[in-house]
Structures are given as structure tokens and as C-alpha cells.
Design a protein around this motif. Structure first.
Motif, PDB file in Angstrom:
ATOM      1  N   LYS A   1      26.234  99.569 -68.879  1.00 21.47           N
ATOM      2  CA  LYS A   1      27.542  99.208 -68.314  1.00 21.47           C
ATOM      3  C   LYS A   1      28.220  98.133 -69.149  1.00 21.47           C
ATOM      4  CE  LYS A   1      26.618 100.255 -63.426  1.00 21.47           C
ATOM      5  NZ  LYS A   1      25.225 100.670 -63.497  1.00 21.47           N
ATOM      6  N   PHE A   2      27.411  97.183 -69.683  1.00 21.91           N
ATOM      7  CA  PHE A   2      27.977  96.079 -70.454  1.00 21.91           C
ATOM      8  C   PHE A   2      28.670  96.590 -71.713  1.00 21.91           C
ATOM      9  CE2 PHE A   2      27.292  93.119 -74.032  1.00 21.91           C
ATOM     10  CZ  PHE A   2      28.129  92.104 -73.627  1.00 21.91           C
ATOM     11  N   PHE A   3      27.982  97.430 -72.486  1.00 21.60           N
ATOM     12  CA  PHE A   3      28.556  97.876 -73.751  1.00 21.60           C
ATOM     13  C   PHE A   3      29.724  98.832 -73.522  1.00 21.60           C
ATOM     14  CE2 PHE A   3      24.375  96.441 -75.283  1.00 21.60           C
ATOM     15  CZ  PHE A   3      24.803  95.614 -76.306  1.00 21.60           C
ATOM     16  N   SER A   4      29.675  99.604 -72.433  1.00 22.05           N
ATOM     17  CA  SER A   4      30.811 100.481 -72.150  1.00 22.05           C
ATOM     18  C   SER A   4      32.027  99.700 -71.667  1.00 22.05           C
ATOM     19  CB  SER A   4      30.421 101.525 -71.096  1.00 22.05           C
ATOM     20  OG  SER A   4      30.145 100.905 -69.854  1.00 22.05           O
ATOM     21  N   SER A   5      31.812  98.461 -71.190  1.00 24.29           N
ATOM     22  CA  SER A   5      32.923  97.657 -70.670  1.00 24.29           C
ATOM     23  C   SER A   5      33.575  96.796 -71.738  1.00 24.29           C
ATOM     24  CB  SER A   5      32.431  96.753 -69.530  1.00 24.29           C
ATOM     25  OG  SER A   5      31.574  95.738 -70.024  1.00 24.29           O
ATOM     26  N   LEU A   6      32.960  96.691 -72.920  1.00 28.17           N
ATOM     27  CA  LEU A   6      33.528  95.848 -73.969  1.00 28.17           C
ATOM     28  C   LEU A   6      34.857  96.421 -74.458  1.00 28.17           C
ATOM     29  CD1 LEU A   6      30.402  94.919 -76.123  1.00 28.17           C
ATOM     30  CD2 LEU A   6      31.619  93.473 -74.501  1.00 28.17           C
ATOM     31  N   GLY A   7      35.749  95.561 -74.804  1.00 28.30           N
ATOM     32  CA  GLY A   7      37.059  95.990 -75.281  1.00 28.30           C
ATOM     33  C   GLY A   7      38.098  94.951 -74.922  1.00 28.30           C
ATOM     34  N   ARG A   8      39.321  95.385 -74.788  1.00 33.77           N
ATOM     35  CA  ARG A   8      40.413  94.450 -74.495  1.00 33.77           C
ATOM     36  C   ARG A   8      40.214  93.761 -73.144  1.00 33.77           C
ATOM     37  NH1 ARG A   8      46.123  97.173 -75.290  1.00 33.77           N
ATOM     38  NH2 ARG A   8      46.694  95.029 -74.776  1.00 33.77           N
ATOM     39  N   ARG A   9      39.471  94.436 -72.229  1.00 34.96           N
ATOM     40  CA  ARG A   9      39.272  93.842 -70.909  1.00 34.96           C
ATOM     41  C   ARG A   9      38.477  92.544 -70.966  1.00 34.96           C
ATOM     42  NH1 ARG A   9      36.799  98.749 -67.642  1.00 34.96           N
ATOM     43  NH2 ARG A   9      35.842  99.046 -69.688  1.00 34.96           N
ATOM     44  N   THR A  10      37.644  92.370 -72.004  1.00 34.68           N
ATOM     45  CA  THR A  10      36.822  91.161 -72.081  1.00 34.68           C
ATOM     46  C   THR A  10      37.624  89.941 -72.511  1.00 34.68           C
ATOM     47  OG1 THR A  10      36.174  91.717 -74.352  1.00 34.68           O
ATOM     48  CG2 THR A  10      34.733  92.475 -72.574  1.00 34.68           C
TER      49      THR A  10
ATOM     50  N   LEU B   1      32.601  84.109 -63.081  1.00 33.46           N
ATOM     51  CA  LEU B   1      32.671  82.667 -62.836  1.00 33.46           C
ATOM     52  C   LEU B   1      31.298  82.009 -62.980  1.00 33.46           C
ATOM     53  CD1 LEU B   1      34.568  80.358 -61.990  1.00 33.46           C
ATOM     54  CD2 LEU B   1      33.933  80.825 -59.621  1.00 33.46           C
ATOM     55  N   SER B   2      30.255  82.633 -62.467  1.00 30.05           N
ATOM     56  CA  SER B   2      28.910  82.058 -62.608  1.00 30.05           C
ATOM     57  C   SER B   2      28.475  82.028 -64.064  1.00 30.05           C
ATOM     58  CB  SER B   2      27.901  82.837 -61.762  1.00 30.05           C
ATOM     59  OG  SER B   2      27.778  84.180 -62.209  1.00 30.05           O
ATOM     60  N   GLY B   3      28.899  83.024 -64.842  1.00 24.51           N
ATOM     61  CA  GLY B   3      28.545  83.046 -66.257  1.00 24.51           C
ATOM     62  C   GLY B   3      29.196  81.947 -67.053  1.00 24.51           C
TER      63      GLY B   3
ATOM     64  N   ALA C   1      28.033  92.802 -65.913  1.00 21.59           N
ATOM     65  CA  ALA C   1      28.788  92.941 -67.164  1.00 21.59           C
ATOM     66  C   ALA C   1      29.694  91.739 -67.417  1.00 21.59           C
ATOM     67  CB  ALA C   1      29.577  94.250 -67.154  1.00 21.59           C
ATOM     68  N   PRO C   2      30.523  91.306 -66.454  1.00 19.67           N
ATOM     69  CA  PRO C   2      31.333  90.102 -66.718  1.00 19.67           C
ATOM     70  C   PRO C   2      30.475  88.858 -66.890  1.00 19.67           C
ATOM     71  CG  PRO C   2      31.565  90.805 -64.419  1.00 19.67           C
ATOM     72  CD  PRO C   2      30.865  91.907 -65.150  1.00 19.67           C
ATOM     73  N   PHE C   3      29.353  88.765 -66.146  1.00 20.57           N
ATOM     74  CA  PHE C   3      28.463  87.616 -66.306  1.00 20.57           C
ATOM     75  C   PHE C   3      27.903  87.561 -67.721  1.00 20.57           C
ATOM     76  CE2 PHE C   3      24.043  86.163 -66.478  1.00 20.57           C
ATOM     77  CZ  PHE C   3      24.173  84.851 -66.037  1.00 20.57           C
ATOM     78  N   ALA C   4      27.494  88.708 -68.250  1.00 22.31           N
ATOM     79  CA  ALA C   4      26.885  88.728 -69.584  1.00 22.31           C
ATOM     80  C   ALA C   4      27.860  88.230 -70.647  1.00 22.31           C
ATOM     81  CB  ALA C   4      26.411  90.139 -69.917  1.00 22.31           C
ATOM     82  N   VAL C   5      29.142  88.575 -70.500  1.00 21.55           N
ATOM     83  CA  VAL C   5      30.135  88.130 -71.480  1.00 21.55           C
ATOM     84  C   VAL C   5      30.342  86.617 -71.385  1.00 21.55           C
ATOM     85  CG1 VAL C   5      32.536  88.319 -72.222  1.00 21.55           C
ATOM     86  CG2 VAL C   5      31.303  90.362 -71.484  1.00 21.55           C
ATOM     87  N   THR C   6      30.629  86.123 -70.178  1.00 22.52           N
ATOM     88  CA  THR C   6      30.913  84.692 -70.032  1.00 22.52           C
ATOM     89  C   THR C   6      29.658  83.840 -70.229  1.00 22.52           C
ATOM     90  OG1 THR C   6      30.669  84.917 -67.628  1.00 22.52           O
ATOM     91  CG2 THR C   6      32.896  85.036 -68.531  1.00 22.52           C
TER      92      THR C   6
END
Length: 563
Positions: free
Chosen positions: A79-88, A515-517, A539-544
Motif C-alpha cells: 500500500k505504501f509504494f502504491s500510494s507514493l506520488g503527488r499525494r505525499t 500526525l503520529s509519524g 502509509a501516511p505514517f511511513a512517509v512522515t
């Protein structure tokens, strides 16, 4: 007290598991809508137990945290790698807001309360739960033009500030991310986690463990042959809509279950077991005879199987092309109930193109499933065993990554064991989703690693630092502790409001993970996962989280320079 000290000296692991058990029990109690949760409960109980004096090896803490964060990464890698892009870009902005507001808060408070550089840096490390700040701040202090006694005192103050503020740094992040954020959003973490998962699954129903749909798509019903007597089995099946096929699986004739063949003619009193999609059977029912109770019909079991599509004849073809290409004999009795590409659920529609390594979920009789597997590719067997070789290498790879250090001037940047294990988990989880025949880890196994790893890590932190924190508060008053509360709360709340109203986060589960990330708040993230019931916040946690490990580490020398 002396007896307890001796017991825990002989068996420090007893203190650990007692903290886990009692903390989980305390965490279940609710005060209105507020619930402490097992992780925060374990931390508080560990601090209480630490007052008798306990020595516990830091290696235990490191191992527990590594397995926790690796399991989190492994579950969410696809899910993390599929979510990468402009959204991050939104996650990057959120992490920057947190670090800038944190730096501003610390510098302002240090000026107001005349804190020295060591205390200020220590408060930042503890209140923001970023231990790496201790190292970067101490290194920056060592380069100041001060006499050795002053340097030693200031570096010691870093540890003091950290010890006093770390516990609320963990607890405060849990309260804000798990309790306050949903109130501001107006929806629960679980509610929005389910919503996001449904969107990811293109509207498919998301079922929790133990749940089944009240109206299943595939059904079996029993009819008396009656009006279709004299027709063959193939002719009866041909009455159904081709888009919603129906299979005549069993015939009961004179109380005997007989084998079904396409050209077999039906007798008036035959009992027919039909299996197929609900729409198909409902539409066909008026053409059949009287519907009977299922107990009157022939007994039969059906099977569901996940199949790894590797047959070159299927790859690159549209679903409607395959429907025309595959003969009726090949398709007979096989029902597709799901299609996945990695962790992405695809709608099984005519215009969908099949790719190599797609996983299709089939429903049918044992015989029909075996025929489909022989034609399409290997079945993915659900094994209860964990591939320890694969995951052992994964953890080792992550810990090696954590040892790498990149220096920008005098500032060392490193992922650390936590960041390395998370990155390895993401990579190995992504790879395993593409090659599902290797690297098996059942969900109960990864769940145990997550729950035990996080709660155990937090408990060890409490056992190690609880006594020192309480003693420091007694000796130095509570001013440091109160300043730490402000440093914990203010940047998080600023980031929360900016994320909600400027960055337009509208999903509670995704926002809570992000936010936790930004704070590298692993205990808060563990509670968020527990509330969500799925991996949506990861996925958002892993980025932040990755950004926070870099941005917050840089605060050490900046605080020393600005205070």
C-alpha cells in the motif's frame, strides 16, 4: 520494597510482563469517551514499578521495537509504494509544520524560562520522543567554547531534560492523536479506516474477522425438476443469463446422489442442487420447479482458492476476451469472487486487463478448482507457518541500513534501527506481495509482533527511565516537566489544525497516521492501528515517520545554536 527490588533484580523480565499485563488491564477502563489504551497503560505501570529500582538490558528494548516496526512495514509495504506520488506532498508539508513549530516553541520557552542549551535540547528530545536529538545536541555542545566543567554539566542536563519529559512525550501524543483528533474531525478512526479501505477496494464490502454478508453473492438452492423434466443438464444451465451463470452441481434421484454429466436428461422427481450467482439463480427460479428445503437436496461442499496467474495464455487479455476465448468446459462451475494486483483490489469487469502475478479468488467444487489451478497457475495455500529465513534476512537488512550514517557538515543523519527496520519491512512486504509464494507471515503472527513489540518497547522505556524522571522532578521541581508538556502539546496541536484546515485532511484514520509519524510517535501509532482495525494509517505514517527521523534529528544543533 526491598523484597520487590530483589525479585525484579533476579528476574527483570518479570517486571516487563507484569507491566504488560497490568497496563493492558488499566488501559481498558473508560472515562467518558477517553480510554487510555494498553500501550499508555503499560508505560504508566512500568514507571510505577521502576520506583523499586530495576535494571533491564536495553537490548530487549531494541529487539522489541525492531520487530514491531518491521511487522508494521511488512503489512503495509504494498500500500505504501502504491500510494507514493503527488499525494505525499501533503505528508511532507505536515512534517515540516511539526518540526518548525517544535523548534519555535522550544526556543521561545528557553528564552522565557532562561533554560540553558542542554536542558532545552533534552526537553526537545524527550517531549518530541526523538532520542537522536540527545546525540546531535551533545555533539554540538561539545564544540562550544566553554570550559570542560561547563560542557559536562550542560551535556548532563540533556539527559535530565530527556528523562523528565519523555514519558509525557509518549502519553501526550497518544491523547492528541487517538482522542482529541477524532473529536475535531467529528468521526472515529475506525469509521474512516473502513471508509478508506472500501474506497481502496472499489466499493467491495469490507468484513472484519468473524463477519459474513447476510446476502452472499454466491448461493446454492434446491429445486424439484418439474417443468424442466426431459431437458439435459446443459440445457438447464443454458437458461441462465451468461453474465450470471448457474451450475447444476448435483442430482438426487430416488434418494441416490448420481454423477452429473452435461447430456444427462432430468426426470420429473429429480432434486436439483444449483449453485451460482444470486442474480442468476433468482432469474432462473421461475423456469424451474418447486423450491425445496436444502435438507432435501444432495449434500455438497464448495471451495474457495486464491490462484496466482502465471499462464502466458491469460496474461495481457481483457476479461471479456478471456470469457470468449476459454471454452465452456474450462469455465464450467468456476466463479471469480475477487481479483488483486499486489494489495490493490481490482473490479472484475470486462475491460480489466489481466497482468502476470495477479491473484484471482475462485469459488467452485473441489474438482472444478483443481481444473482451474492446473490451467491458470499455482494455488496460494494459506500456511500457518512464518518464513523465518525470509523475515530474518529482512530484519538483518533493516538493522544494517540503520547503521549507515550520512554527515552533512558536523550533523550525522541516520535512519537508526527503527527507520532501517521500517524501510526493510516496507521493501520486503512489497516484494512478498509480488512473489506471494515466498515470505509467508500469517496476520496473527504479524499482529503478535506488532502488539508485543510496541507494548514491550514502551514498558522497557518506562522501567529504565521512570525512576530517574521521578527523582529529577523531586529535585528540580516540576517546571521542566510542565515545559515538556507544552513542547509536546503545542506543536502537535498547531500541526493538527494546519493539517485539518489548510492541508485539508478529511479522513481521520489517514490523518492520525500522518500526525503520529511527524512526531515519530510509535506508541500513538500503535494505538491508532488498534483503533483502525486495518493498515490504512500506515502509509501516511511511513512517509512522515521517515521525514521526522531526519527533520527532528536536525533540531539538536539548531537548538544549541539558537538558545
Amino acid at each position: 520494597m526491598g523484597l520487590m527490588h530483589e525479585v525484579f533484580r533476579l528476574s527483570p523480565e518479570l517486571a516487563l510482563f507484569l507491566s504488560l499485563a497490568a497496563g493492558t488491564w488499566i488501559g481498558k477502563f473508560k472515562l467518558g469517551a477517553f480510554q487510555l489504551g494498553g500501550v499508555a497503560g503499560a508505560l504508566l505501570v512500568a514507571v510505577l514499578i521502576s520506583q523499586v529500582g530495576i535494571t533491564i538490558d536495553s537490548g530487549i528494548k531494541n529487539v522489541l521495537f525492531a520487530v514491531f516496526i518491521y511487522a508494521v512495514g511488512f503489512e503495509s509495504g504494498p500500500k505504501f509504494f502504491s500510494s507514493l506520488g503527488r499525494r505525499t506532498l501533503r505528508e511532507i508539508a505536515l512534517a515540516l509544520v511539526l518540526v518548525i513549530s517544535s523548534l519555535a516553541t522550544i526556543v521561545v520557552l528557553a528564552k522565557i524560562f532562561a533554560l540553558d542549551k542542554g536542558i532545552a535540547a533534552g526537553i526537545a528530545a524527550g517531549a518530541l520522543t526523538q532520542s537522536a536529538i540527545i546525540g546531535t545536541a551533545s555533539a554540538a555542545i561539545a564544540k562550544l567554547n566553554l570550559d570542560p566543567a561547563q560542557l559536562q554539566q550542560m551535556q548532563g542536563n540533556v539527559a535530565v531534560g530527556y528523562a523528565v519529559t519523555y514519558i509525557f512525550g509518549s502519553l501526550g501524543a497518544i491523547i492528541i492523536c487517538v482522542n482529541i483528533l477524532p473529536k475535531i474531525m467529528g468521526r472515529s478512526i475506525r469509521e474512516d479506516a473502513i471508509k478508506a479501505e472500501q474506497e481502496m477496494m472499489h466499493g467491495a464490502m469490507v468484513l472484519a474477522p468473524g463477519q459474513v454478508p447476510a446476502l452472499p453473492e454466491l448461493v446454492g438452492r434446491v429445486f424439484l425438476a418439474g417443468p424442466v423434466a426431459g431437458k439435459s443438464v446443459a440445457q438447464v444451465e443454458a437458461l441462465a443469463n451468461p453474465l450470471f451463470p448457474v451450475t447444476l452441481e448435483r442430482i438426487k434421484r430416488d434418494d441416490q446422489v448420481i454423477a452429473v454429466t452435461p447430456d444427462m436428461a432430468l426426470n420429473e422427481n429429480d432434486v436439483l442442487l444449483l449453485v451460482g450467482r444470486r442474480k442468476g439463480i433468482v432469474a432462473l427460479a421461475p423456469s424451474l420447479g418447486k423450491e425445496l428445503d436444502e435438507e432435501a437436496g444432495p449434500a455438497m461442499t464448495m471451495k474457495t482458492a486464491d490462484v496466482f496467474l502465471t499462464n502466458p495464455a491469460l496474461i495481457g487479455k481483457r476479461v471479456d476476451e478471456l470469457r470468449e476465448q476459454l471454452s465452456a468446459d474450462v469455465r464450467h462451475g468456476i466463479y471469480v469472487t475477487g481479483l488483486k494486483r499486489g494489495e490493490t483490489v481490482l473490479p472484475f469487469k470486462d475491460d480489466v486487463v489481466i497482468a502476470r502475478n495477479d491473484v484471482v479468488t475462485l469459488y467452485g467444487s473441489e474438482q472444478d478448482i483443481q481444473r482451474a489451478v492446473a490451467m491458470a497457475g499455482p494455488a496460494l495455500l494459506k500456511s500457518p507457518k512464518t518464513d523465518l529465513m525470509f523475515h530474518g534476512f529482512g530484519l538483518a537488512f533493516g538493522l544494517l541500513l540503520g547503521l549507515l550514517v550520512l554527515r552533512i557538515g558536523s550533523v550525522p543523519l541516520t535512519l537508526g534501527s527503527g527507520g532501517g527496520a521500517l524501510l526493510a519491512g516496507l521493501l520486503f512486504g512489497w516484494y512478498q506481495a509480488r512473489k506471494p509464494l515466498i515470505g509467508n507471515m500469517p496476520l496473527p503472527a504479524s499482529g503478535l509482533l506488532r502488539d508485543l513489540g510496541l507494548a514491550g518497547f514502551v514498558a522497557v522505556v518506562g522501567l529504565q527511565s521512570g525512576l530517574q524522571a521521578v527523582e529529577t522532578v523531586k529535585n528540580n521541581g516540576i517546571s521542566i516537566f510542565l515545559i515538556g508538556i507544552v513542547v509536546t502539546v503545542v506543536p502537535l496541536m498547531i500541526t493538527l489544525f494546519i493539517g485539518r484546515y489548510l492541508l485539508r485532511y478529511d479522513n481521520t484514520a489517514i490523518f492520525a497516521g500522518a500526525l503520529s509519524g511527524t512526531r515519530s510517535a510509535n506508541p500513538a501509532f500503535g494505538e491508532i492501528l488498534d483503533k483502525a482495525g486495518n493498515a490504512i494509517p500506515t502509509a501516511p505514517f511511513a512517509v512522515t515517520y521517515g521525514l521526522a527521523n531526519v527533520f527532528l534529528t536536525l533540531l539538536g544543533p539548531l537548538i544549541v545554536a539558537l538558545v
